[in-house]
Design a protein around this motif. Structure first.
Motif, PDB file in Angstrom:
ATOM      1  N   LEU A  91       0.837  -1.207   0.000  1.00  0.00           N
ATOM      2  CA  LEU A  91       0.000   0.000   0.000  1.00  0.00           C
ATOM      3  C   LEU A  91       0.872   1.258   0.000  1.00  0.00           C
ATOM      4  O   LEU A  91       0.567   2.243  -0.675  1.00  0.00           O
ATOM      5  CB  LEU A  91      -0.942   0.004   1.202  1.00  0.00           C
ATOM      6  CG  LEU A  91      -2.044  -1.055   1.159  1.00  0.00           C
ATOM      7  CD1 LEU A  91      -2.758  -1.152   2.491  1.00  0.00           C
ATOM      8  CD2 LEU A  91      -3.048  -0.761   0.048  1.00  0.00           C
ATOM      9  N   CYS A 119      -9.730   2.291  11.014  1.00  0.00           N
ATOM     10  CA  CYS A 119      -9.068   1.883   9.761  1.00  0.00           C
ATOM     11  C   CYS A 119      -9.982   1.008   8.916  1.00  0.00           C
ATOM     12  O   CYS A 119     -10.696   0.148   9.446  1.00  0.00           O
ATOM     13  CB  CYS A 119      -7.818   1.059  10.074  1.00  0.00           C
ATOM     14  SG  CYS A 119      -6.615   1.878  11.127  1.00  0.00           S
ATOM     15  N   SER A 120      -9.892   1.172   7.596  1.00  0.00           N
ATOM     16  CA  SER A 120     -10.489   0.184   6.700  1.00  0.00           C
ATOM     17  C   SER A 120      -9.640  -1.076   6.811  1.00  0.00           C
ATOM     18  O   SER A 120      -8.465  -1.015   7.134  1.00  0.00           O
ATOM     19  CB  SER A 120     -10.503   0.713   5.265  1.00  0.00           C
ATOM     20  OG  SER A 120      -9.187   1.006   4.847  1.00  0.00           O
ATOM     21  N   PHE A 159      -9.740   5.806   6.239  1.00  0.00           N
ATOM     22  CA  PHE A 159      -9.571   6.034   7.679  1.00  0.00           C
ATOM     23  C   PHE A 159     -10.652   7.044   8.065  1.00  0.00           C
ATOM     24  O   PHE A 159     -11.076   7.851   7.224  1.00  0.00           O
ATOM     25  CB  PHE A 159      -8.169   6.571   8.000  1.00  0.00           C
ATOM     26  CG  PHE A 159      -7.089   5.596   7.591  1.00  0.00           C
ATOM     27  CD1 PHE A 159      -6.712   4.566   8.446  1.00  0.00           C
ATOM     28  CD2 PHE A 159      -6.495   5.673   6.338  1.00  0.00           C
ATOM     29  CE1 PHE A 159      -5.756   3.629   8.056  1.00  0.00           C
ATOM     30  CE2 PHE A 159      -5.543   4.737   5.939  1.00  0.00           C
ATOM     31  CZ  PHE A 159      -5.173   3.708   6.798  1.00  0.00           C
ATOM     32  N   LYS A 180     -14.752   1.350   5.645  1.00  0.00           N
ATOM     33  CA  LYS A 180     -14.514   0.916   7.025  1.00  0.00           C
ATOM     34  C   LYS A 180     -15.189  -0.417   7.339  1.00  0.00           C
ATOM     35  O   LYS A 180     -14.589  -1.293   7.943  1.00  0.00           O
ATOM     36  CB  LYS A 180     -15.028   2.001   7.985  1.00  0.00           C
ATOM     37  CG  LYS A 180     -14.993   1.594   9.441  1.00  0.00           C
ATOM     38  CD  LYS A 180     -13.569   1.463   9.947  1.00  0.00           C
ATOM     39  CE  LYS A 180     -13.376   0.486  11.066  1.00  0.00           C
ATOM     40  NZ  LYS A 180     -13.452  -0.929  10.716  1.00  0.00           N
TER      41      LYS A 180
HETATM   42  N1  COA Z   1     -11.577  -2.893  11.401  1.00  0.00           N
HETATM   43  C1  COA Z   1     -12.148  -3.757  12.272  1.00  0.00           C
HETATM   44  N2  COA Z   1     -11.596  -4.937  12.626  1.00  0.00           N
HETATM   45  C2  COA Z   1     -10.439  -5.268  12.044  1.00  0.00           C
HETATM   46  C3  COA Z   1      -9.794  -4.425  11.119  1.00  0.00           C
HETATM   47  C4  COA Z   1     -10.406  -3.200  10.806  1.00  0.00           C
HETATM   48  N3  COA Z   1      -9.830  -2.355   9.944  1.00  0.00           N
HETATM   49  N4  COA Z   1      -8.657  -5.028  10.706  1.00  0.00           N
HETATM   50  C5  COA Z   1      -8.597  -6.208  11.350  1.00  0.00           C
HETATM   51  N5  COA Z   1      -9.668  -6.348  12.153  1.00  0.00           N
HETATM   52  C6  COA Z   1      -9.942  -7.447  13.080  1.00  0.00           C
HETATM   53  C7  COA Z   1      -9.755  -8.814  12.439  1.00  0.00           C
HETATM   54  O1  COA Z   1     -10.960  -9.307  11.902  1.00  0.00           O
HETATM   55  C8  COA Z   1      -9.294  -9.630  13.610  1.00  0.00           C
HETATM   56  O2  COA Z   1     -10.408  -9.966  14.397  1.00  0.00           O
HETATM   57  P1  COA Z   1     -10.499 -11.399  15.157  1.00  0.00           P
HETATM   58  O3  COA Z   1      -9.324 -11.404  16.100  1.00  0.00           O
HETATM   59  O4  COA Z   1     -11.818 -11.342  15.819  1.00  0.00           O
HETATM   60  O5  COA Z   1     -10.365 -12.411  14.077  1.00  0.00           O
HETATM   61  C9  COA Z   1      -8.464  -8.651  14.429  1.00  0.00           C
HETATM   62  O6  COA Z   1      -8.967  -7.350  14.099  1.00  0.00           O
HETATM   63  C10 COA Z   1      -6.979  -8.702  14.128  1.00  0.00           C
HETATM   64  O7  COA Z   1      -6.831  -8.744  12.730  1.00  0.00           O
HETATM   65  P2  COA Z   1      -5.423  -8.634  12.027  1.00  0.00           P
HETATM   66  O8  COA Z   1      -5.624  -9.020  10.596  1.00  0.00           O
HETATM   67  O9  COA Z   1      -4.396  -9.370  12.820  1.00  0.00           O
HETATM   68  O10 COA Z   1      -5.153  -7.073  12.108  1.00  0.00           O
HETATM   69  P3  COA Z   1      -3.824  -6.357  11.774  1.00  0.00           P
HETATM   70  O11 COA Z   1      -3.321  -5.747  13.035  1.00  0.00           O
HETATM   71  O12 COA Z   1      -2.899  -7.231  10.995  1.00  0.00           O
HETATM   72  O13 COA Z   1      -4.310  -5.209  10.779  1.00  0.00           O
HETATM   73  C11 COA Z   1      -4.757  -2.944  10.347  1.00  0.00           C
HETATM   74  C12 COA Z   1      -5.070  -4.142  11.230  1.00  0.00           C
HETATM   75  C13 COA Z   1      -5.605  -1.782  10.807  1.00  0.00           C
HETATM   76  C14 COA Z   1      -3.268  -2.575  10.506  1.00  0.00           C
HETATM   77  C15 COA Z   1      -5.059  -3.310   8.874  1.00  0.00           C
HETATM   78  O14 COA Z   1      -6.424  -3.617   8.751  1.00  0.00           O
HETATM   79  C16 COA Z   1      -4.707  -2.184   7.937  1.00  0.00           C
HETATM   80  O15 COA Z   1      -3.554  -2.030   7.538  1.00  0.00           O
HETATM   81  N6  COA Z   1      -5.686  -1.357   7.534  1.00  0.00           N
HETATM   82  C17 COA Z   1      -5.462  -0.217   6.665  1.00  0.00           C
HETATM   83  C18 COA Z   1      -5.516  -0.651   5.229  1.00  0.00           C
HETATM   84  C19 COA Z   1      -5.094   0.490   4.342  1.00  0.00           C
HETATM   85  O16 COA Z   1      -4.192   1.248   4.634  1.00  0.00           O
HETATM   86  N7  COA Z   1      -5.750   0.605   3.191  1.00  0.00           N
HETATM   87  C20 COA Z   1      -5.451   1.608   2.204  1.00  0.00           C
HETATM   88  C21 COA Z   1      -5.929   2.912   2.664  1.00  0.00           C
HETATM   89  S1  COA Z   1      -5.310   4.262   1.715  1.00  0.00           S
END
Ligand code: COA
Length: 382
Positions: free
Chosen positions: A123, A204-205, A283, A326
């Motif tokens: 990303l 976060c999405s 976000f 989201k």
């Molecule tokens: N919202 C809600 N729940 C979320 C989530 C989110 N964004 N991301 C993960 N979860 C949940 C998972 O389902 C999991 O739940 P569970 O334990 O009940 O199964 C738990 O949180 C942990 O998930 P995991 O995959 O280990 O999370 P992570 O820490 O690896 O990733 C973020 C979390 C926020 C870092 C990741 O979703 C992310 O990078 N998001 C941003 C994506 C982005 O930048 N997109 C482009 C935008 S310009």
């Protein structure tokens, strides 16, 4: 230029779709859209995709997807503008039909992020490598800086940011295709794990897989295929400096403002004509900044608008009735097309529990990176 209509849609659920590959997701959504109008073929295909190469090692998506749909030979092009790839693909299809070059055009967005790639780094390739990423910044980090600047300039609060997530999860709970169909409270948002201060997990999405497809044709031919065509009234695209540090005001999304201005002008509408909108809430802070750049509210006031319930279903201007990025999920290249599908369903009166009563004009805004590109489409019920 000819008037252009969306005549059908197809979409996979969004989420962690381990059982489907990139091409399977595309074919599933494309078949649904083609079968809805009983058409076996199209004149052209546009595939919005941010980074098949880095996520799953697959480039050259135009011919690959055409072939797997059984349409080898059809002109097919992959379109990339980071997280705005789907929206820009829609614009390419729109211009193709409007120009009279093609009659029936398939526009897809597809992304497979859950396949073992280093998602955060992939990303980050949509940010400025030399001046941002080299120094360690990530996308959550960039939006966290925007959030901090918005808080400092306008007094936006953590409660304002949380209100975006609470609303979008509430909407997404009503969307059968959403990745997260659970409601969350403001307290849950504000105590979820910190990702990049002040943005927490529930701001976060998520990381998502999915595909979305729309079929376009000239409006004058639309009733050959459907009783409910949706006209694409206008399309606006714009860019802004890539690096946050190069922007005059990091809290104001110039590309969104310029793209919207172009779409409002060529569509002959004003912000107050829009009855429902899908916007790019990668976000929670992004949704607030976008609402201000779209002129739905004064600069600095989007948090207050959200907390007052004005952007929720039943409010003055319902935003992200699909659940937004989201809650519905954000398979980056697919998002822009999925946003258009939500607006089509709203304008057709097919959004079920999420329906905005009597919606006739809607808007979709899609954004690349931290806002260096943005595309805005305005749709209307015919
Ligand atoms: N919202 C809600 N729940 C979320 C989530 C989110 N964004 N991301 C993960 N979860 C949940 C998972 O389902 C999991 O739940 P569970 O334990 O009940 O199964 C738990 O949180 C942990 O998930 P995991 O995959 O280990 O999370 P992570 O820490 O690896 O990733 C973020 C979390 C926020 C870092 C990741 O979703 C992310 O990078 N998001 C941003 C994506 C982005 O930048 N997109 C482009 C935008 S310009």
């Amino acid at each position: 230029m000819r008037d252009v209509a969306i005549i059908s849609t197809g979409m996979t659920p969004f989420g962690e779709l381990w059982q489907s590959g990139l091409r399977d997701l595309f074919v599933q959504a494309a078949r649904e859209a083609l079968m809805a109008v009983g058409s076996p073929s199209v004149d052209a295909i546009y595939v919005g995709n941010m980074s098949g190469g880095q996520f799953v090692g697959q480039e050259h998506l135009g011919p690959l997807m055409a072939d797997h749909l059984g349409l080898a030979g059809v002109p097919a092009t992959r379109v990339e503008s980071a997280c705005a790839s789907g929206g820009v693909a829609l614009r390419c299809g729109f211009l193709d039909v409007a120009a009279g070059a093609s009659d029936l055009v398939l526009v897809a967005g597809v992304e497979k992020m859950n396949d073992g790639a280093d998602v955060t780094n992939v990303l980050a390739s949509a940010a400025d490598q030399e001046t941002e990423v080299y120094h360690g910044i990530t996308f959550p980090g960039l939006y966290a800086m925007i959030a901090r600047a918005h808080m400092a300039r306008y007094g936006t609060t953590e409660e304002d940011l949380a209100a975006v997530s609470v609303k979008n999860h509430r909407h997404g709970a009503r969307n059968p295709k959403a990745q997260f169909r659970s409601e969350v409270t403001a307290e849950q948002v504000m105590t979820s794990s910190m990702v990049a201060e002040p943005l927490r997990l529930l701001h976060c999405s998520p990381v998502s897989d999915g595909a979305a497809v729309v079929l376009l044709c000239p409006l004058e031919r639309a009733r050959e295929f459907t009783d409910a065509p949706i006209r694409i009234r206008s399309s606006g695209l714009a860019t802004a400096p890539m690096a946050l540090a190069d922007r005059a005001d990091p809290t104001f999304l110039d590309a969104v403002s310029l793209a919207a201005g172009r779409a409002y002008k060529s569509g002959g509408v004003t912000p107050s004509d829009i009855q429902v909108a899908e916007v790019h809430d990668c976000f929670s802070i992004a949704e607030l900044c976008v609402l201000e750049a779209l002129c739905f509210t004064e600069r600095g006031s989007a948090g207050e608008l959200t907390r007052a319930g004005e952007t929720a279903l039943g409010g003055r201007i319902p935003i992200n009735t699909s659940g937004g990025l989201k809650s519905k999920g954000h398979p980056v290249g697919a998002t822009g097309v999925a946003q258009a599908i939500e607006i089509v369903e709203q304008l057709r009166g097919e959004a079920g529990e999420r329906q905005v009563p009597d919606a006739t004009i809607g808007l979709a805004q899609n954004m690349g990176g931290s806002g260096a590109s943005s595309v805005v489409h305005i749709f209307e019920r015919v």
